[in-house]
Motif scaffolding. Sequence first.
Motif, PDB file in Angstrom:
ATOM      1  N   ILE A 132      54.781 -19.663 -40.336  1.00  0.00           N
ATOM      2  CA  ILE A 132      55.220 -18.401 -40.677  1.00  0.00           C
ATOM      3  C   ILE A 132      56.129 -18.372 -42.288  1.00  0.00           C
ATOM      4  O   ILE A 132      57.131 -19.053 -42.478  1.00  0.00           O
ATOM      5  N   ALA A 184      56.063 -13.487 -44.785  1.00  0.00           N
ATOM      6  CA  ALA A 184      55.452 -13.005 -43.322  1.00  0.00           C
ATOM      7  C   ALA A 184      56.626 -12.742 -42.397  1.00  0.00           C
ATOM      8  O   ALA A 184      56.409 -11.865 -41.624  1.00  0.00           O
ATOM      9  N   LEU A 233      56.993  -9.495 -40.169  1.00  0.00           N
ATOM     10  CA  LEU A 233      56.930  -9.644 -38.782  1.00  0.00           C
ATOM     11  C   LEU A 233      58.214  -9.000 -38.270  1.00  0.00           C
ATOM     12  O   LEU A 233      58.390  -8.570 -37.065  1.00  0.00           O
ATOM     13  N   ILE A 260      47.038  -9.359 -31.469  1.00  0.00           N
ATOM     14  CA  ILE A 260      47.035 -10.122 -32.595  1.00  0.00           C
ATOM     15  C   ILE A 260      45.928 -10.855 -32.962  1.00  0.00           C
ATOM     16  O   ILE A 260      45.282 -11.634 -31.987  1.00  0.00           O
ATOM     17  N   SER A 319      44.069 -13.457 -36.011  1.00  0.00           N
ATOM     18  CA  SER A 319      44.227 -14.432 -37.238  1.00  0.00           C
ATOM     19  C   SER A 319      42.761 -14.792 -37.575  1.00  0.00           C
ATOM     20  O   SER A 319      42.024 -15.103 -37.020  1.00  0.00           O
ATOM     21  N   ARG A 357      47.569 -20.083 -36.131  1.00  0.00           N
ATOM     22  CA  ARG A 357      48.042 -18.969 -36.864  1.00  0.00           C
ATOM     23  C   ARG A 357      48.537 -17.744 -35.945  1.00  0.00           C
ATOM     24  O   ARG A 357      49.609 -17.187 -35.989  1.00  0.00           O
ATOM     25  N   THR A 361      52.243 -16.464 -34.929  1.00  0.00           N
ATOM     26  CA  THR A 361      52.659 -15.031 -34.818  1.00  0.00           C
ATOM     27  C   THR A 361      53.251 -14.643 -33.819  1.00  0.00           C
ATOM     28  O   THR A 361      54.349 -14.167 -33.401  1.00  0.00           O
ATOM     29  N   TYR A 363      56.626 -16.084 -32.573  1.00  0.00           N
ATOM     30  CA  TYR A 363      57.862 -15.550 -33.784  1.00  0.00           C
ATOM     31  C   TYR A 363      58.128 -14.101 -32.951  1.00  0.00           C
ATOM     32  O   TYR A 363      59.369 -13.878 -32.724  1.00  0.00           O
ATOM     33  N   HIS A 395      46.338 -12.826 -28.422  1.00  0.00           N
ATOM     34  CA  HIS A 395      46.557 -13.522 -29.772  1.00  0.00           C
ATOM     35  C   HIS A 395      45.343 -14.521 -30.002  1.00  0.00           C
ATOM     36  O   HIS A 395      45.292 -15.463 -29.275  1.00  0.00           O
ATOM     37  N   THR A 454      46.914 -12.523 -40.764  1.00  0.00           N
ATOM     38  CA  THR A 454      47.026 -12.193 -39.372  1.00  0.00           C
ATOM     39  C   THR A 454      47.142 -10.449 -39.143  1.00  0.00           C
ATOM     40  O   THR A 454      47.990 -10.088 -39.974  1.00  0.00           O
TER      41      THR A 454
END
Length: 638
Positions: A534, A538, A542, A560, A562, A580, A584, A587, A601, A630
């Motif tokens: 990340i 980004a 987020l 999500i 990506s 990726r 995300t 995070y 995701h 993403t």
Amino acid sequence: MKFKNYILVCIALMISASSFSQQGKQKKADTLFNKFSFVKAAEVYNELIANNYNKDYATRQLADCYAYLRDPNNASRYYKNVVKQEKVPIEYYYKYAQSLRGMKKYDESQEWLQRFIDSGGVVNANDFSKDVNFITSVFGAKQQYFLDKVYFNTKFSDFGAFEQNGKVYFTSSRDEGVAVKRLYGWNEQPFLDIYVTDAKTKRNVDHSSKLKGDVNSIYHDGPVTITKDGLTMYFSRNNYKDQVEVKDKKGLTNMKIYRATLRDSIWTDVEDLSINGDEFSTQHAALNSDDTKLYFTSDRPGGYGGSDIWVVNIYPDGTLRDLQNVGKVVNTESAEGFPFINNEGTLFFSSDGHTGLGLLDIFGTIKGDNDEIVDVINLGVPVNSNKDDFAFTMNQNGITGYFSSNRPGGRGDDDIYAFHRVPTLQVEGVVTDAINSNPVPNAIITLFDDKGNKIAYMETDKNGFYQINIDRNKDYKIVASQNKYIDDYRNFTSKNVQTELITINANLLLNPKPDVVKLAELNTIYFDYDKHNIREDAALELDKIVKLMMVDYPEMVIRIESHTDSRGALTYNDKLSIDRANSTYEYLISKGIKPERITAHEGFGERRLTNGCEDGAKCEETDHQLNRRTQFIVVKME
């Protein structure tokens, strides 16, 4: 000269004798009046007026006689003369106003009531003067009650009908067919007895239909109520013990409630109840839906004035405890009586102290959130009239029942009237958020007729609930709206619905409006070539998503997705895009977003390019950057 003196003495003696005679008549009239023999008292007061003896007093007494006999026409005729008397007590202004109301002369009644107030009189807190539009509103209200034929009324007093298991129990002074009649001095009619007949009878009912057993006595008996199992009866009767009529300190016989038991089809084992007393009346028994409470009328000490409605608990062993007055919302300084409780626990009663159309009117009660009585409502026409309307009962179906009245058009004195009720129909429902199923408070509900005319609107409560009265046999459209949501509507009809139906359900679902400004903050994030960590820029994006989901839309659910650019092998790019997506996801979770709020995701590699930068294409680095991304897809939102 001696002869002349003799003549004068004779004349004086004759005048004196006449005076003594008139004094005797007045004493007789007053005695009859004080014994409530109003018919006979009225006859003597009329003689006194005709002989011009103490005319003002006799006229006041005569007017009161007719008032007690519930004859407002004659009462008004004499009160009209009374209020012209010098230094007349101002209470007669009020009595005159009441008699005028009993004749539907509402404007004139209001004038005399105002004169009573201007002279220092104090009206009941619930007097009809509080709402000058009351008469208009009652006569203009939508009719719910419709009268049906009753075949067993007579020229005498018939009232207090109570139906159970196909039988009607009622009270009557019809003692026709009996050789020896005992008359009640108040109205010169036979004493009241309890009768029973088939509810569907289309014939008159004679003395042979008197209730069998020990309930009927030689004095007044009735009305009655019976427990749901049909085995116990509560009924009113004069205070009568060991074949002797018991009188109070004033020489009057009061009423009591007695209890009888059904044994071998005979009502017997008559029992005097603990709530009774010799110095006050207790009558008009009524039971709640599970027979655990006894409601009744009494002028016992501790009330608000006149007669009040009281209630006492019935314990399993039959004892009566926890006596209490039902309170000042129902009871006034005037007379309340004839309570009845329907299956829903609503108390109905009669009163001449609440805002009404005439003398006694029938009222229902309204309950608050804590099941306490908060208001009373006049049942309106045709249940109420400008005369006495009382003894309201409702059958188990909640649709049919009886009441009594001495209005014009009946067969006799008091008559029994049957009714069927067409209840007010309502549309009701709950407005719910389509995403999270939570209720939507303060949503605007608008009701339209079949021509698109707006006929009603309201706001939903804190639970998203609404309820609107509607007409039967109509087509409607109902719309729910709220500024954060897309409108929802339903078409429905009230045509051909059963009479018993009182509610049509119309629940509505509102889908939230996407907030373009807020959703614009869900920016795509980008990655360096061949990297899945990340980046700092980004992370800023987020963090915006975290705020949006934690603060602005706490119910939002996302997905999500990506991607990569086209450089590199297809399988490698698939794995890179999944890395990726995982970065995300991890995070957002680390910042407090619950896992269940992210439905997926996933990585799609180079399969969803945003431009033409495919393998072999000549593209600048900035073009390839647009594909290393993403994206966030909103699945649900508040």
